[in-house]
Design an enzyme around this catalytic site. Structure first.
Site, PDB file in Angstrom:
ATOM      1  NE  ARG A 191       3.714  -2.203  -2.402  1.00  0.00           N
ATOM      2  CZ  ARG A 191       3.174  -3.321  -1.934  1.00  0.00           C
ATOM      3  NH1 ARG A 191       2.338  -3.277  -0.910  1.00  0.00           N
ATOM      4  NH2 ARG A 191       3.471  -4.495  -2.473  1.00  0.00           N
ATOM      5  CB  ILE A 248       3.170  -4.644  -6.823  1.00  0.00           C
ATOM      6  CG1 ILE A 248       3.949  -3.420  -6.313  1.00  0.00           C
ATOM      7  CG2 ILE A 248       2.106  -5.073  -5.837  1.00  0.00           C
ATOM      8  CD1 ILE A 248       3.072  -2.174  -6.130  1.00  0.00           C
ATOM      9  CB  SER A 249       8.610  -6.195  -5.365  1.00  0.00           C
ATOM     10  OG  SER A 249       8.969  -6.830  -6.562  1.00  0.00           O
ATOM     11  CD  GLN A 250       8.374  -8.660   1.705  1.00  0.00           C
ATOM     12  OE1 GLN A 250       8.538  -9.686   1.046  1.00  0.00           O
ATOM     13  NE2 GLN A 250       8.684  -8.573   2.976  1.00  0.00           N
TER      14      GLN A 250
END
Length: 218
Positions: free
Chosen positions: A38, A64-66
């Protein structure tokens, strides 16, 4: 939380432990999330927080998603190795990169050209040859590549978009956040049946709204 004092390997173990504790238990999904770093998808001010289980700002006013939400959405999608997947909302490219480890082919559509340029360059750098990033209005799907075995939407719609439902194969699955942008949204799993659609509510989430048209060029 991300502790800068931890060694990279410890950081990765802590990251995976957090994912498991939030309900991401599928071995294939965990393997993909272990392989795709990530940290490569978070740039600038927030780089040091890449391994926290939290959404983070990226360019073009997007996020940017969890990681745990990425994991849970991917797990619910039940991607198989022969599947062709459509992602609506490329963003940082992180979700598409995870999907590339699980599917035969991934098409990802994003309304912001800058994000498409950046993610395509990153996919090339990572040698993710089965992912194609395209600039377009994702709410209309990708008719020229339809039908899809799986569709994942990373922005919230008021209802599951009709064009996307139409591009889903019989037996196919779509994961989409549904709800008003200023209220609680629900993550919905849609399965296309011979005679209609089955809807299953999975969990509350919060995503940026699904917008029509293309974004302004940065």
């Amino acid at each position: 939380m991300n502790d800068p004092a931890l060694e990279p390997q410890e950081q990765k173990m802590q990251f995976l432990y957090t994912l498991r504790s939030k309900g991401v238990t599928d071995p294939q999904v965990l393997g993909a999330m272990e392989k795709i770093d990530r940290g490569l998808f978070v740039r600038g001010t927030f780089e040091g927080r890449a391994y926290e289980d939290t959404p983070l700002p990226i360019a073009c006013g997007q996020t940017i998603s969890q990681p745990s939400v990425v994991g849970l959405m991917t797990q619910a999608l039940q991607v198989g190795p022969r599947d062709k997947v459509l992602e609506v909302g490329t963003g940082s490219g992180y979700q598409a990169a995870i999907l590339s480890q699980l599917a035969r082919r991934v098409y990802t559509v994003e309304r912001h050209r800058r994000l498409v340029r950046e993610t395509q360059a990153l996919f090339e750098r990572l040698d993710l040859t089965n992912v194609t990033a395209l600039t377009g209005d994702g709410s209309h799907g990708l008719p020229e590549q339809a039908p899809f075995d799986r569709i994942i939407v990373t922005a919230a719609a008021e209802d599951p978009p009709g064009p996307l439902l139409a591009q889903l194969k019989i037996g196919g699955i779509m994961i989409v956040p549904v709800g008003q942008s200023d209220a609680v949204q629900s993550l919905i799993k849609v399965t296309r049946l011979e005679d209609g659609f089955d809807y299953e509510e999975l969990r509350p989430v919060r995503f940026v709204p699904l917008l029509e048209g293309l974004g302004k060029e940065a």
